[in-house]
Write a protein that holds these residues in place. Structure first.
Motif, mmCIF file in Angstrom:
data_model
loop_
_atom_site.group_PDB
_atom_site.id
_atom_site.type_symbol
_atom_site.label_atom_id
_atom_site.label_comp_id
_atom_site.label_asym_id
_atom_site.label_seq_id
_atom_site.Cartn_x
_atom_site.Cartn_y
_atom_site.Cartn_z
ATOM 1 N N ASP A 336 0.762 -1.422 -0.054
ATOM 2 C CA ASP A 336 -0.089 -0.151 -0.238
ATOM 3 C C ASP A 336 0.828 1.136 0.031
ATOM 4 O O ASP A 336 0.668 2.137 0.658
ATOM 5 C CB ASP A 336 -0.813 0.207 1.069
ATOM 6 C CG ASP A 336 -1.664 -1.297 1.283
ATOM 7 O OD1 ASP A 336 -2.223 -1.787 0.440
ATOM 8 O OD2 ASP A 336 -2.004 -1.619 2.589
ATOM 9 N N GLU A 337 1.891 1.371 -0.850
ATOM 10 C CA GLU A 337 2.974 2.291 -0.511
ATOM 11 C C GLU A 337 3.234 2.743 -1.843
ATOM 12 O O GLU A 337 3.411 2.174 -2.874
ATOM 13 C CB GLU A 337 4.237 1.872 0.118
ATOM 14 C CG GLU A 337 5.396 2.719 0.250
ATOM 15 C CD GLU A 337 6.443 2.056 0.727
ATOM 16 O OE1 GLU A 337 6.333 1.472 2.126
ATOM 17 O OE2 GLU A 337 7.763 2.391 0.517
ATOM 18 N N TRP A 352 5.405 6.795 1.148
ATOM 19 C CA TRP A 352 4.438 7.582 1.344
ATOM 20 C C TRP A 352 3.336 6.204 1.259
ATOM 21 O O TRP A 352 3.187 5.732 0.001
ATOM 22 C CB TRP A 352 4.048 8.401 -0.014
ATOM 23 C CG TRP A 352 2.731 8.878 0.091
ATOM 24 C CD1 TRP A 352 1.764 9.158 1.084
ATOM 25 C CD2 TRP A 352 1.827 9.454 -1.344
ATOM 26 N NE1 TRP A 352 0.834 9.701 0.444
ATOM 27 C CE2 TRP A 352 0.744 9.892 -0.634
ATOM 28 C CE3 TRP A 352 2.277 9.445 -2.404
ATOM 29 C CZ2 TRP A 352 -0.039 10.385 -1.840
ATOM 30 C CZ3 TRP A 352 1.625 10.154 -3.464
ATOM 31 C CH2 TRP A 352 0.498 10.360 -3.140
ATOM 32 N N GLY A 353 2.506 6.109 2.301
ATOM 33 C CA GLY A 353 1.377 4.955 2.492
ATOM 34 C C GLY A 353 1.861 3.814 3.214
ATOM 35 O O GLY A 353 3.295 3.711 3.347
ATOM 36 N N ASN A 357 4.712 4.525 6.313
ATOM 37 C CA ASN A 357 4.519 5.998 5.857
ATOM 38 C C ASN A 357 5.079 6.973 6.487
ATOM 39 O O ASN A 357 5.071 7.101 7.894
ATOM 40 C CB ASN A 357 2.853 6.064 6.069
ATOM 41 C CG ASN A 357 2.473 7.314 5.677
ATOM 42 O OD1 ASN A 357 2.687 8.009 4.466
ATOM 43 N ND2 ASN A 357 1.614 8.088 6.315
ATOM 44 N N PHE A 361 -1.600 12.543 6.505
ATOM 45 C CA PHE A 361 -2.866 12.520 5.359
ATOM 46 C C PHE A 361 -3.790 13.460 6.219
ATOM 47 O O PHE A 361 -4.369 13.502 7.366
ATOM 48 C CB PHE A 361 -3.733 11.247 5.260
ATOM 49 C CG PHE A 361 -3.182 10.129 4.253
ATOM 50 C CD1 PHE A 361 -3.570 10.231 2.895
ATOM 51 C CD2 PHE A 361 -1.949 9.634 4.705
ATOM 52 C CE1 PHE A 361 -2.769 9.571 2.043
ATOM 53 C CE2 PHE A 361 -1.434 8.524 3.636
ATOM 54 C CZ PHE A 361 -2.062 8.597 2.305
ATOM 55 N N PRO A 366 -5.987 6.645 3.986
ATOM 56 C CA PRO A 366 -4.808 6.043 3.048
ATOM 57 C C PRO A 366 -5.405 5.270 1.792
ATOM 58 O O PRO A 366 -6.454 4.374 2.048
ATOM 59 C CB PRO A 366 -4.002 5.086 4.187
ATOM 60 C CG PRO A 366 -4.176 5.904 5.561
ATOM 61 C CD PRO A 366 -5.938 6.195 5.408
ATOM 62 N N SER A 368 -5.151 1.986 -0.931
ATOM 63 C CA SER A 368 -4.516 0.425 -0.473
ATOM 64 C C SER A 368 -4.917 -0.220 -1.739
ATOM 65 O O SER A 368 -6.001 0.010 -2.575
ATOM 66 C CB SER A 368 -5.452 0.043 0.802
ATOM 67 O OG SER A 368 -6.878 0.027 0.467
ATOM 68 N N GLN A 370 -3.177 -0.046 -4.578
ATOM 69 C CA GLN A 370 -2.984 1.182 -5.515
ATOM 70 C C GLN A 370 -2.823 0.534 -6.743
ATOM 71 O O GLN A 370 -1.538 -0.125 -6.720
ATOM 72 C CB GLN A 370 -2.763 2.388 -4.934
ATOM 73 C CG GLN A 370 -1.216 2.296 -4.973
ATOM 74 C CD GLN A 370 -0.399 1.620 -3.811
ATOM 75 O OE1 GLN A 370 -1.255 1.202 -2.627
ATOM 76 N NE2 GLN A 370 0.621 1.131 -3.992
ATOM 77 N N ASP A 385 -6.580 4.304 -6.841
ATOM 78 C CA ASP A 385 -7.065 3.611 -5.294
ATOM 79 C C ASP A 385 -7.774 2.209 -5.681
ATOM 80 O O ASP A 385 -9.144 2.679 -5.706
ATOM 81 C CB ASP A 385 -7.035 4.628 -4.478
ATOM 82 C CG ASP A 385 -7.490 3.955 -3.025
ATOM 83 O OD1 ASP A 385 -6.956 2.820 -2.823
ATOM 84 O OD2 ASP A 385 -8.146 4.523 -2.174
#
Length: 505
Positions: A336-337, A352-353, A357, A361, A366, A368, A370, A385
């Motif tokens: 998730d990054e 980021w994420g 992270n 935010f 966030p 996930s 993605q 996303d």
């Protein structure tokens, strides 16, 4: 010192500087990057060694001034080929024989005259090799050639250019170009080829081959290049960049043995863990950059997997882009990054994420699972996303969306500046893409849709174009089973002199 001596000394200095600029300056060793990294592990036996200098090097001068020692603890004194990249900054050392499994390798650069070691690298070859998965999408064998089955449900003044997409569903596995009127301008069954069919940054068509390569086609319908990973890796079909300067950027998955019992209680001592590789090749297909997740990520960064499993695909890199400042962006679905990676040193600039992270935010939850990270410039980014864990933040059923952010890299905050969620709250657990178009519209391919309005979806791909007021101006729906990994729009078509047929039948 008298005037004559001063003049003479200045003349000598000037002469030295001219000589230095003409020859010696191309021989100053100021190393900014090496591959492999010192003391790194799990390299494949085919590994090449890269030495990147801050300034250009002259290969002949380098050979005259330095010598290279390449030693292994099982087979000593490896012979090698030596060459330099197009930009004259990267020395490529290509061993003539593969390294041995489990071998510890020592690489040294030594001055010929003083016999001083100016660089010492040690790295270890993997104890065993695994067959890295060539893709994470079920293979499709095209049984027949037919046109995709679709309907256009909305067509209200979209961006007036062609839609590029690949359909992967038996018996159809075709690459396609659709004009704004909904007519197929081009459709071809390419069998195993075709994933991520798009016009790349070099203004040529590119598409992957399920056998682990990428192909480049020009506007005369000729395949002009095929590109494969170096160092024994197999190129992954998720993403690929053909750059205007002739360079290529690929990603690969790297399946390696990993003793998970040293990480977690009950872990499998013979587990296989999947890493991620980034490679950049110059226009002569010399490897000039390699980044490996093994040097920067850890298996525990993934908080979703069971760490006692015998197979751990913990990263699942699915997109790569180049940011406004020239550094790499990668999307890791499993983490998730989004990660920004220094294109010179390989160091991580930010994460980021996900569990690592570094950003707060401000006005959003966030992302996930993605896909398709894309830089919009000046620390602005757009991504698709999938929302695999969105329900944990919203308290509502899972939903997918397009979303745009701006990052403040000083205050380390991230702000949502745009979002599009379909009124029927589509959820797609995998695949999908997003593209900001030149007229500021946004194109979204919703991926492998599982639900619409919280009901099981029984159709195929849906591709939507949204204007700046978040109004849908174009939408195409495909028949059940006809799925598209990505979709793009480009103002591009084949040279008109070679398209079409004089025989009407």
């Amino acid at each position: 010192m008298n005037t004559r001596n001063i003049i003479r000394l200045n003349f000598i200095i000037v002469l030295f500087l001219i000589t230095f600029r003409g020859v010696a300056n191309t021989n100053v060793l100021d190393i900014v990057y090496t591959s492999p990294k010192n003391n790194s592990i799990l390299h494949l036996p085919q590994t090449q060694i890269l030495i990147k200098n801050k300034t250009p090097l002259n290969l002949d001068s380098f050979i005259n001034k330095f010598k290279i020692n390449l030693l292994g603890n099982q087979l000593h004194n490896y012979e090698y080929d030596l060459r330099i990249s197009n930009d004259q900054k990267t020395i490529i050392i290509d061993p003539k024989k593969e390294f041995e499994l489990g071998e510890q390798v020592i690489f040294q650069i030594q001055e010929n005259r003083e016999e001083r070691i100016v660089l010492n690298l040690e790295f270890t070859i993997t104890p065993k090799t695994s067959v890295s998965p060539k893709n994470q999408i079920n293979p499709i064998i095209a049984k027949a050639s037919r046109f995709p089955n679709y309907s256009i449900t909305i067509n209200n003044n979209p961006w007036n250019t062609n839609l590029f997409f690949h359909i992967s569903s038996p018996p159809n596995s075709s690459v396609n170009i659709l004009d704004t009127n909904g007519q197929l301008s081009f459709s071809k069954n390419m069998s195993a080829k075709g994933m991520d069919w798009k016009v790349n940054l070099d203004n040529n068509l590119t598409y992957s081959d399920r056998n682990g390569g990428w192909f480049v086609m020009n506007n005369y319908h000729n395949e002009i290049d095929s590109i494969y990973c170096k160092n024994g890796y197999v190129a992954d079909m998720h993403d690929f960049m053909a750059l205007p300067n002739g360079n290529y950027v690929l990603i690969a998955y790297d399946l390696q043995p990993y003793a998970m019992d040293t990480v977690v209680t009950g872990g499998d001592p013979n587990a296989e863990v999947e890493g991620l590789i980034i490679q950049e090749l110059d226009s002569n297909q010399n490897l000039i950059y390699q980044w490996r997740s093994w040097d920067y990520f850890h298996i525990t960064d993934n908080v979703h997997l069971s760490l006692t499993s015998n197979f751990l695909p913990f990263i699942h890199g699915n997109a790569i882009d180049i940011d406004f400042d020239g550094h790499f962006l990668i999307s890791s679905k499993g983490l998730d990054e989004i990660t920004k990676i220094d294109r010179n040193s390989g160091d991580i600039i930010w994460r980021w994420g996900g569990s690592k992270n570094e950003y707060t935010f401000i006005n959003d939850y966030p992302f996930s699972g993605q896909h398709c990270i894309r830089s919009l410039g000046s620390n602005r980014y757009i991504l698709y996303d999938n929302g695999n864990y969105s329900n944990q933040y919203t308290g509502t059923p899972k939903r997918s969306r397009g979303v745009e952010y701006i990052l403040d890299t000083i205050m380390m905050t991230v702000e949502k500046t745009w979002e599009f969620v379909r009124p029927d709250t589509v959820f797609a657990a995998s695949t999908g893409s997003i593209q900001r178009l030149p007229n500021s519209n946004t194109l979204i391919n919703w991926g492998n849709i599982k639900r619409i309005n919280n009901f099981t979806y029984s159709g195929g791909a849906i591709i939507t174009e949204i204007d700046t007021n978040n109004q849908i101006v174009f939408e195409i729906e495909f028949a059940n089973g006809e799925n598209a990994y990505r979709a793009h729009k480009f103002d591009w078509f084949f040279d008109s002199s070679i398209v079409g047929c004089a025989n009407n039948t």
